[in-house]
Design an enzyme around this catalytic site. Structure first.
Site, short mmCIF file in Angstrom:
data_model
loop_
_atom_site.label_atom_id
_atom_site.label_comp_id
_atom_site.label_asym_id
_atom_site.label_seq_id
_atom_site.Cartn_x
_atom_site.Cartn_y
_atom_site.Cartn_z
N THR A 292 -9.02 -1.82 10.12
CA THR A 292 -8.69 -2.60 8.78
C THR A 292 -9.37 -4.07 8.68
OG1 THR A 292 -6.70 -4.03 9.72
CG2 THR A 292 -6.21 -1.82 9.06
N ASP A 293 -9.36 -4.48 7.48
CA ASP A 293 -9.94 -5.92 7.47
C ASP A 293 -8.74 -6.83 7.60
OD1 ASP A 293 -11.56 -8.15 6.79
OD2 ASP A 293 -12.21 -7.37 5.03
N TRP A 294 -8.69 -8.01 7.43
CA TRP A 294 -8.08 -9.14 7.95
C TRP A 294 -6.39 -8.84 7.11
CZ3 TRP A 294 -9.05 -13.23 10.98
CH2 TRP A 294 -8.04 -14.13 11.18
N ALA A 295 -5.42 -8.53 7.97
CA ALA A 295 -4.08 -8.37 7.72
C ALA A 295 -4.12 -7.36 6.51
CB ALA A 295 -3.55 -9.77 7.22
N ASP A 296 -4.91 -6.43 6.23
CA ASP A 296 -4.83 -5.59 4.95
C ASP A 296 -3.81 -4.69 4.80
OD1 ASP A 296 -6.94 -7.10 3.76
OD2 ASP A 296 -8.50 -5.61 4.20
#
Length: 758
Positions: A292-296
């Protein structure tokens, strides 16, 4: 055909399947879930009294011991430590990981244009500049050097390259990718994958690192132009153009892919089984890691509203195909994901698949044998070899857009250097430079030359006058400017021969880089307008992360140079080019717009441009541009002749040899990018006007002629139809190189039965 493709990719990627399976069997459910988690470095330590970050062994032991965390990311405090500090940080992390889990941690950094997050390392031109070189070797070499310096500080994984297509000038991350064209992105991304990972992705040595392609898929063309907002992309376009760079890098063994934060066509990509599992994994045979990307995952319930809560969001994302969760500040996903497995809402087979992929990546990186490295074993770190590569890359990337016999600029001239970008390293580097937003670059890059300093070295400080007129408010937002003093710059211009106006943008990245008006700031444009009234010739130097609209001031300049974001050696490269010691060879990797209502790409469909209608309604749909994709001038001139193709008639399995003679007819040696375009004249679905199919950069001495031969697979002339299937149709195609065009004919129509055509 599909079986052959999957077998080929599997052969590239396969490594130690029995070892991965053996390790997997030994893990508890908690340990498996822990391997799927990625937390930020800051959770594992704290700053000392001097502000230097250290791993807190108690915190690290708690996180690794209780939650079995498999991965850590990011620079502490989102700011570059020294190489020696990295050595200590990673060593302490690995000791704790091995102590509590017996499995090494895989640490990831956004090394987007060199040693982004290491003081003393080499910063290369941003990827948009690499695209502008049209030189595959520069892409490979810059990635290889970055890998070397990244592994030197014991980091084995970079969240790079970015192979999104920069097809919307409003998007704030244009500069992180290689431009608007899918073929350029595919080729540069492919070569950077090789550069980062080496020639054997099965067994990555201690001088290379794993890549994470980003951001899969369709992230770069949000409908609003604002970062991390929804995109609406025709399914055929998504397959034909946006997927192409990812597929090219997958075929070179790319080990991981980072997922688009937003949604495409109404479906959040983190929840999209078709894109994550069917396209990326099943149709290609790829066995890498989707992260995932940041906290996605949180976005699925906080923003996208497709999940009730975090637990529901985890269920959706993991079942869709996510393998690793970039959390990054919270460990509650460990507890929630375990509950989902125990409740039967996430099958154990999905967990085992995800963990197997993560363990394979760690094995391929050699982390079990070499969890850390020693800086002293990397003597080239921050050295002259990489500095020369950074300078050469910057030189080849800078684009000459206009020159009314003003350049090269001879010595002895008195020069006014003005504009907000004249004396800042922050502007030359852009975001992802020592810090996330690049705002402290001048602090960390003091040993390098700004444009003003480089021109002083080249032309003599006594011949250079610095009066910026407009400056940025470094304590404010990236776009904020101080109260201008344009009159001071006008007064300074009275005593000079030439004005070098350095205009553009300050550094930014991601969502903070969103803007509401693509037009360059009024202060900067007013500065140029006022200076033009002095009658002194003006050289505009554009230093910006995306093309800002400047149509009202371009006519006021006798020369225009686009440096984009050339890195720490950008000032030196510009000075060499202005002085004529090096020749311009960069070309625009995107279409430079002239007005906000005419944002378009070079490969637009002919039906998008409609002339004025006759009668009562006087309107049109004309496409305007300031400069076109692939445009760029030189100090020399080139003539193309004798364009020929070895087959005038072809079928789908043919390989066409396209040859053209290129002659340097000027008086200076130079490098020329030979670009091959195709045009499908009639098709069952409205065709693109033209498409770039091949390119090659050649160096020619004055008077030298060279035959350039470009190979073109006939199947590359296929397109994805309205039914979602690849089709090559019989009929006429034009091939164009320079001003030359030749006609070829496809003798058959063929439709592929597989989603990937070859």
């Amino acid at each position: 055909m599909k079986k052959t493709i999957i077998t080929m990719i599997a052969l590239i990627l396969a490594v130690s399947p029995m070892e991965a399976a053996k390790t997997l069997k030994q893990l508890t459910l908690e340990e498996k879930i822990g391997q799927m988690m990625q937390l930020v470095t800051d959770l594992f330590g704290s700053n000392d009294a001097q502000g230097v970050f250290h791993i807190d062994k108690a915190k690290a032991d708690s996180l690794f011991g209780k939650y079995k965390i498999g991965s850590v990311l990011n620079a502490p405090n989102t700011c570059a430590p020294t190489a020696q500090q990295w050595e200590e940080i990673i060593s302490d992390i690995q000791k704790s990981s091995m102590k509590h889990i017996g499995i090494p941690c895989v640490f990831g950094l956004d090394q987007n244009h060199g040693s982004t997050y290491t003081q003393g390392g080499t910063l290369f031109p941003q990827n948009i500049n690499v695209g502008a070189t049209f030189n595959r070797e520069i892409a490979r070499q810059c990635a290889e050097a970055t890998a070397y310096e990244t592994r030197a500080v014991s980091v084995p994984w970079t969240f790079s390259p970015t192979v999104d297509l920069g097809r919307d000038a409003r998007w704030p991350r244009i500069y992180e990718n290689f431009g608007e064209d899918c073929y350029v992105n595919a080729e540069m991304g492919r070569m950077q994958t090789i550069g980062f990972q080496g020639n054997d992705p099965q067994h990555v040595d201690q001088q290379h690192v794993a890549v994470s392609l980003k951001h899969y898929l369709g992230y770069s063309t949000p409908w609003s132009g604002k970062d991390r907002t929804p995109a609406y992309i025709a399914p055929a376009l998504l397959r034909e153009k946006f997927f192409a760079p990812f597929l090219a890098a997958i075929r070179e063994g790319a080990m991981s892919i980072m997922v688009n934060s937003a949604s495409v066509n109404g479906m959040p990509v983190h929840a999209n089984y078709e894109l994550l599992t069917t396209w990326a994994k099943e149709q290609t045979g790829w066995d890498g890691v989707l992260i995932t990307d940041w906290a996605d995952i949180n976005n699925l319930y906080t923003r996208e509203k497709v999940a009730r809560d975090k637990k529901d969001a985890l269920r959706i994302a993991i079942n869709a195909g996510i393998d690793m969760i970039m959390e990054p500040y919270n460990v509650d996903a460990c507890v929630l994901l375990k509950e989902l497995v125990e409740e039967g809402k996430v099958p154990m087979s999905r967990i085992d698949d995800a963990v197997s992929r993560i363990l394979r990546m760690k094995e391929r990186l050699g982390l079990y044998k070499h969890p850390t490295q020693r800086l002293k074993d990397y003597p080239k770190f921050g050295g002259k070899e990489f500095a020369q590569l950074a300078l050469d890359g910057a030189v080849e990337s800078i684009v000459l857009l206009r020159n009314e016999k003003l350049l090269p600029l001879p010595k002895g001239k008195k020069i006014l250097v003005t504009g907000p970008n004249a004396n800042q390293m922050r502007c030359l580097n852009g975001g992802w430079s020592y810090t996330w937003q690049g705002h402290r670059a001048d602090e960390f890059a003091q040993q390098y030359n700004t444009i003003y300093e480089a021109l002083c070295q080249e032309y003599g400080q006594q011949n250079i006058v610095l009066c910026q007129g407009v400056t940025y408010n470094e304590k404010g937002k990236w776009w904020e400017e101080n109260e201008p003093d344009i009159e001071a710059a006008v007064r300074a211009a009275q005593g000079v021969d030439v004005i070098v106006a350095c205009i553009g943008e300050n550094s930014y990245t991601e969502t903070p880089g969103n803007l509401t008006d693509l037009t360059l700031s009024e202060n900067q444009r007013n500065l140029v307008k006022a200076l033009s009234k002095t009658g002194k010739p003006i050289i505009l130097v554009l230093n910006e992360g995306r093309p800002r609209i400047i149509s009202d001031i371009v006519p006021l300049a006798q020369a225009v140079i686009h440096v984009m974001l050339p890195g720490n050696y950008g000032g030196d490269a510009l000075a060499l080019l202005m002085a004529g010691k090096r020749n311009f060879s960069g070309r625009l990797p995107y279409t430079y717009p002239s007005e906000i209502n005419s944002l378009n790409n070079y490969d637009f469909k002919k039906s998008e441009e409609v002339g004025t209608m006759e009668g009562a309604y006087d309107y049109n749909a004309r496409i305007t541009q300031q400069w076109g994709f692939g445009y760029g001038l030189s100090y020399t001139s080139y003539i193309y002749s004798n364009l020929r193709v070895d087959k005038q008639h072809f079928k789908k399995d043919d390989m066409l040899q396209v040859s053209v003679d290129v002659t340097n007819t000027g008086k200076m040696a130079g490098k020329e990018s030979v670009l091959l375009y195709s045009s499908d004249l009639v098709a069952s679905m409205t065709p693109d006007g033209r498409r770039l199919r091949q390119f090659e950069k050649v160096e020619l001495q004055p008077g030298e002629t060279r035959t350039v031969t470009l190979q073109l697979k006939a199947s590359d002339l296929a397109f994805v139809g309205y039914d979602g299937r690849w089709t090559l149709e019989e009929g006429d195609f034009d091939l164009t190189v320079g001003t030359l065009t030749t006609r070829i004919v496809c003798d058959e129509t063929y439709t592929w039965t597989t989603a990937i055509k070859d």
